[in-house]
Structure formats: C-alpha cells, structure tokens
Design a protein around this motif. Structure first.
Motif: not given
Length: 698
Positions: A320-330
């Motif tokens: 979940i955290v990695l999904f959110l982190g990559n979304t914010l990065y994009a």
C-alpha cells in the motif's frame, strides 16, 4: 544453551570418547598461558612451542583413530564388493536388495566417522581462535601453514578428510550400480552429473560438504542473502517446516524483492531530467534517489520487529505504501512540486520489506529448500536491479490523459504503482500466514544415542553432524563459557534488544566487515546514481543509452557470481578473495577519475565495470565472512546481523547520494572527482583495516 566444551562432551559417540580432542584441557592451558605471560613466568616463544606440541599430540591421536576406522570400513566393503561382482553376472533381486542394505550399513557407520571428524575439526578451529584472541592473532596462520604443507601432514587428515573420499566413492559407486537392477549398470564416473537418489548418499554428501566448507554457485548466492541459519535443525523442526511450507507465499516474497529493486533503480536514468523539469539542478537527483534509502534506514527496523508477529500484514502495508509513494512520484510533475516528488520517494523507502523477505526464508522455508530460496532471493534482487534501468529505457514516450502527463519522468512512477496494486491483490488472495511455533527451541540430538539408524537416514539425517552456526560463532561472544563473560548465563544467550546493545557485541573483525560493506555500497551508489549526470555532461548520452549501460551493469551480477561461486571460491580462501576484490575496487575508482583530457567513453565504461563487478564479488565474500565472525546473539531477534548489514548498506547509500547533491554546487567540471574522492579514501581505509584483521578471518 550450554558451553561448547559441554556440548562437545554431550555429542561425543560414547565408545569413541577417548579419541576426541581434549578441548577442556586445552582451554585451561590457554588461560594458564595468559596468566603466566602476564606475570612474566613464561615467555611467548616457550608458550608457542609448548602449545604447538600439545596440538600435535591431540591431532595425532585423532588421526590414528581415524585411519583405523577407515581401514575397518574399507575391510567391510570388501565382502559386498565380491558379492556385487558375482551378482552382476547373475542378478537376483532379493540378493541385490540385501547387498544394497549392506552398503547402506557401511554408509551409516561412515556418517558416524564424519560426525567424529567434524566435531574435532570444530574443536581445533575454536581452540586456535581462542588462542589467537588471547595472543594477538599470530599463531593460527603459522601453525596451519607449517602443518598442512608438510609432506607428512596429519592436519590434512582432519581438515581435508584424506582417505574418507575413497570410502565415499566406493559406497556411492556401488549403490549407483545397484540402483537400476534391470540390466542398465551405469558408473558414476561415466555420468558424473547424474543424481543418485539414495538417502545414505544424500546424507554423506551433505556431511562432506559441511566438513570441507565447499562452495558452489547456490552457496555463494545464499551468502549474498545473509540469511543466518542453523546448519541442521532437529528432525521435528524439519517435519513441521515441510508441513507448513507454502510455496506461493515464498514466491510472493521473492516477487516483492524483485519489484522493490526495480522500484529503486527504475528512476536512476531519468532522475536528473525530472529534477530539471521541476526547476531544480540536475545533481538534485542524488537527493531524489537517496531519499528512498533515508526512509529505509527506519523501515528496516520496524519491519524487522513486525516480522516477529506476522509476515502477511507487513507485506500488505508495504504494498500500500509503495503504491501511494509511486503515485505521488508520478503526480509531482503535474503538480510542479519537488516536495511531492521527494515525499513519494520517502514513502517508497518506508515500504521496504526486505527484512520481512529475509526473515520469511530463514523461519518458514524447510532446510532442504532454504539454500535455493536464499539464492533465489539474491537472484531476484539482481534481476530487479538490471530490469529497473532497462524498463526505464523503454518508457520513452510522451502523452496526456485528461490532466495527467505520461512521459519518461512520470511513467516509472505510474508503472510501479500499477505493479504494486496488482501485487497487493495477488498477495491478498494467495498468501498464507505461517503458523508460528510459540514453544521453546527443540532439544538437540545427542550423539550418545548410538549408531545412526535407518529411520534417521530415510529422513535425511537424524543427528547433526556439525554444531549449529550459532555454536560455531560462540567464540566471538565469550564462547559462552561463563568464567570469561561478564554476563550472567541467562543474559549471554539473549538476542540484542537495541541497536546500541547490538553494537556492543561487535568485535573488531565484525566492525571491519561492516566497514567494507559500507564502502562497497557507497562506491556502487555513487557509480549508479551519478551515471546519468556524468554521461550527459561528458558524452551527451540519451536516457535510453544510460538505461542500457546501467542494465548491462546489472546483468553482470549473476554471471560473475556463477564464476566466483563455482570456480574461484573453490581455489582461494574467502579472505584472499576479499582482499583482492577490495584492491580491484580501489583500482576501478582510481581509473574513474578525470585526470586525462578528454575524458573518454572507454575509460569510463571500463572503470565502471571494474568497480561494479569487483564490488559484487566483494559483497558475497564479505557477507560470508561476516556471518562467520558475528556473535551468535546477532543471529536472531529484531536487531540481528541482517539488520545491521542492511543499515550499514543503506546508510552508505544515503551518504553517497548526499555527496552527489552537495558536489553539484561545486560545478560540473569538478563533480566527478569530488564524488569519487570519498570512495577512494574509504576504500583505502577498508583495505588497511582488512590487513590488520586478516588473520582473524577464517
């Protein structure tokens, strides 16, 4: 747990007790020598001479008994050998079965002899290590070299088990011949790659491998994983492991490892361009790449602690955290915010579940599968490291959907967000939380229980032929003999409860190995993270070219490990490979400096490959030696050896990425040399430290 001397006595085969090394006597002698030298009653030369003579006598006693037993085994093989020759002409199934059992019976007694040799070899290594700790690590090398290189060496009989190989060969060859009694008699010498499926041979091979510390490709990869484990569990433990082991859960852990490494390196080729597009300097890519490592410093601790209670929940949280982190990065591109981009990368670092992946393999994978699982863990990491930049090279497009931009800077974030979302669904459906054993550790087997039985052999091997890895490492923790430890017996076996208490358990040898690990991770991070900036400035490489270059570096990992694990590690000692690799890393760093004008592509590529490949080789032997010299108290608990090495490597990456960003303020002309200088200094320091502790690395 009890002291090694007591364990040695407990695990002795009753009828052979008089032929084991007298470890208790020799330990008392070492203590006595120390006291005598301190008060001036003995000089060092006399002590070395007397202790050498004691060791010679102990080894001679062991070897003469070993030769006697080998002769008895050889004699017992003569009779079934004669029957075998007759049955080859006139085979009878019933007699073939009896003959096979006769060879297995000899094999069972051979296992007892191997157990005898291993116990004595461990005792010799431990008493030599104890002597060196008291007298400055000067004696072991001299003793081993002078005794093992002599034409009449008796030490070779113990450590190289000269002669036992002939008995092993005879049993293996004859059992292989008898395996197919329907007319096809194939020799093991004609088909050396053929696998003989016989429990006796499997147990003998495992014992011989442990006795000689032989290394192959799987072992070498497994060392990279730094998964500390006992060499042999009790039979009950292994049966429980087999019953509870869930293959799909292991696969999900390996996929998590692979995706995380892809996530780490997929942004490297485009991080400098992303910085520029958000109005920052290209060298801010160091902060972008390093922010993930900063978060990982903290995530490693809480994931390690969390894995004491569950594996499923930490993996779900990670996804979940990695999904959110990559979304914010994009999204940072369309929001035109470098802060959002950095927060996204920090989230990705907080999702690092490598501690959980390691712990799952160590705790939930059966012993017979654990080595392959450890190798798969390293292979997944290496493949992810190579695929990350390669995937970035394929994402060279630019389009918009509504208000969202999809280009070479944002696509790595979107692709990884989708990947983690798919993984989360798969994890939720397929992962099986293992049942945790809340009881005490199983009691060790006692060698006094008599000969190794058929039932034990059918299950692999009932009695441990080697003491566990914890027992091997006890010397570094006071040998668990309480007159030498300031801790109470109960305290001396507990795992470390904090980073501070774990640090207090580190010996000089362990500290040096952690320094080396820091150095190699620092050098690799500088090389990888600044590659896009350097190649753009000096060679005007495109993002695709940088991605291909980094992918080629990543794809060297497995071939190099195959060569080192299958060949080089069998020809040289780990400490020799360690020192040679450090020197090669140093040479690679020196060759990377911009001294000659103009700075050429061949110079950069050659020095980069030399540095990277040497560092990869160094990592394997470094973690192997680290596992040997580390205290047994760091083999378990939250603050374990794996966590310490992870923290050292992660801290190195943080410092390296910070150095890249700070060096950018000095200008691009000086950027390369400024970032390489700390790598060179740390490498020289690690080489000097290795020389100082070289004789303790065995």
């Amino acid at each position: 747990m009890v002291a090694f001397g007591k364990k040695l006595k407990e695990r002795q085969i009753a009828e052979w007790q008089g032929y084991y090394i007298n470890y208790k006597l020799m330990k008392k002698k070492v203590k006595q020598y120390t006291q005598q030298i301190q008060i001036g009653a003995q000089d060092r030369h006399h002590v070395l001479k007397e202790f050498s003579r004691m060791l010679d006598n102990q080894i001679e006693k062991i070897v003469l008994f070993l030769l006697e037993q080998q002769g008895l085994l050889a004699s017992r093989l003569m009779e079934p050998g004669e029957k075998h020759g007759i049955l080859q002409q006139h085979p009878e199934i019933s007699q073939l079965s009896e003959l096979r059992e006769a060879y297995r019976a000899v094999g069972q007694d051979l296992l007892k002899l191997l157990f005898f040799v291993e116990i004595n070899a461990i005792g010799l290594r431990k008493i030599l290590k104890k002597f060196d700790k008291r007298f400055g690590y000067r004696f072991t090398d001299h003793y081993v070299i002078t005794r093992s290189n002599h034409p009449y060496s008796q030490l070779q009989q113990v450590f190289k088990h000269v002669g036992i190989g002939a008995v092993v060969g005879a049993i293996s060859r004859n059992l292989a011949d008898l395996q197919d009694h329907q007319g096809s008699y194939l020799s093991i010498y004609d088909q050396p790659s053929a696998s003989l499926k016989d429990p006796v041979i499997d147990s003998i091979k495992a014992a011989v491998d442990r006795l000689t510390h032989s290394t192959n490709f799987l072992h070498f990869l497994g060392q990279h994983a730094f998964i500390i484990q006992d060499e042999l569990p009790t039979p009950t433990e292994d049966q429980i492991d087999d019953q509870s082991f869930h293959l799909m859960s292991l696969i999900l852990n390996l996929v998590n490892t692979f995706l995380y490494m892809v996530n780490t390196y997929i942004i490297v080729p485009t991080a400098d361009d992303y910085s520029l597009s958000l109005g920052a300097a290209a060298t801010v890519c160091g902060v972008i790449i390093g922010s993930m490592a900063v978060a990982q410093v903290f995530s490693s601790v809480y994931f390690s602690a969390w894995s004491n209670k569950s594996y499923f929940r930490p993996l779900v949280f990670s996804s979940i955290v990695l999904f959110l982190g990559n979304t914010l990065y994009a999204l940072a591109y369309d929001l035109d915010s470098i802060a959002v981009l950095l927060i996204g990368r920090l989230f990705c670092g907080f999702g690092s579940a490598r501690a959980v992946n390691r712990r799952y393999i160590s705790d939930c994978v059966p012993l017979k599968t654990r080595l392959r699982a450890s190798a798969a863990f390293v292979s997944a990491s290496a493949l992810g490291m190579a695929c990350g930049p390669a995937l970035a090279g394929l994402l060279q497009t630019n389009f918009k959907i509504y208000a969202l931009t999809f280009n070479k800077e944002t696509l790595p974030g979107w692709v990884m967000a989708v990947a983690w979302l798919i993984y989360l669904v798969w994890l939720w459906i397929s992962f099986k939380e293992p049942v945790r054993d809340t009881g005490e550790n199983h009691l060790p087997q006692n060698a006094n229980s008599g000969p190794v039985g058929n039932e034990a052999l059918e299950n692999g091997l009932n009695q441990p032929l080697l003491l566990s890895s914890e027992e091997k490492q006890q010397d570094e923790d006071g040998d668990h003999e309480y007159e030498e430890s300031e801790e109470a017996p109960e305290e001396s076996h507990k795992p470390a409860t904090s980073i501070v208490s774990a640090y207090r358990l580190l010996t000089p040898s362990v500290k040096v190995q952690l320094l080396i690990y820091f150095m190699l991770k620092y050098a690799m991070e500088v090389l990888l993270s600044e590659s896009s900036v350097i190649t753009t400035y000096y060679f005007s490489w495109s993002t695709s070219t940088v991605a291909i270059f980094l992918a080629c570096l990543g794809f060297t990992v497995l071939p190099v490990n195959i060569i080192v694990g299958s060949y080089i590690s069998n020809m040289f000692e780990d400490r020799q490979i360690l020192l040679a690799s450090e020197i090669l890393v140093c040479i690679g760093i020196v060759l990377s400096f911009h001294v000659i004008i103009p700075y050429s592509v061949p110079q950069y590529v050659f020095s980069a490959f030399l540095t990277f490949v040497s560092a990869e080789v160094l990592e394997g032997v470094n973690l192997s030696l680290l596992s040997r010299v580390m205290s047994s108290r760091l083999a378990r608990g939250t603050y374990n050896g794996g966590l310490l090495s992870t923290e050292a490597g992660t801290l190195a990456r943080v410092v390296a990425d910070g150095t890249i960003t700070l060096a950018g303020y000095l200008g691009e002309d000086e950027f390369l040399n400024v970032t390489l200088l700390p790598s060179l200094l740390i490498c020289i320091l690690s080489i000097a430290a290795t020389f100082l502790t070289y004789n303790s690395l065995y």
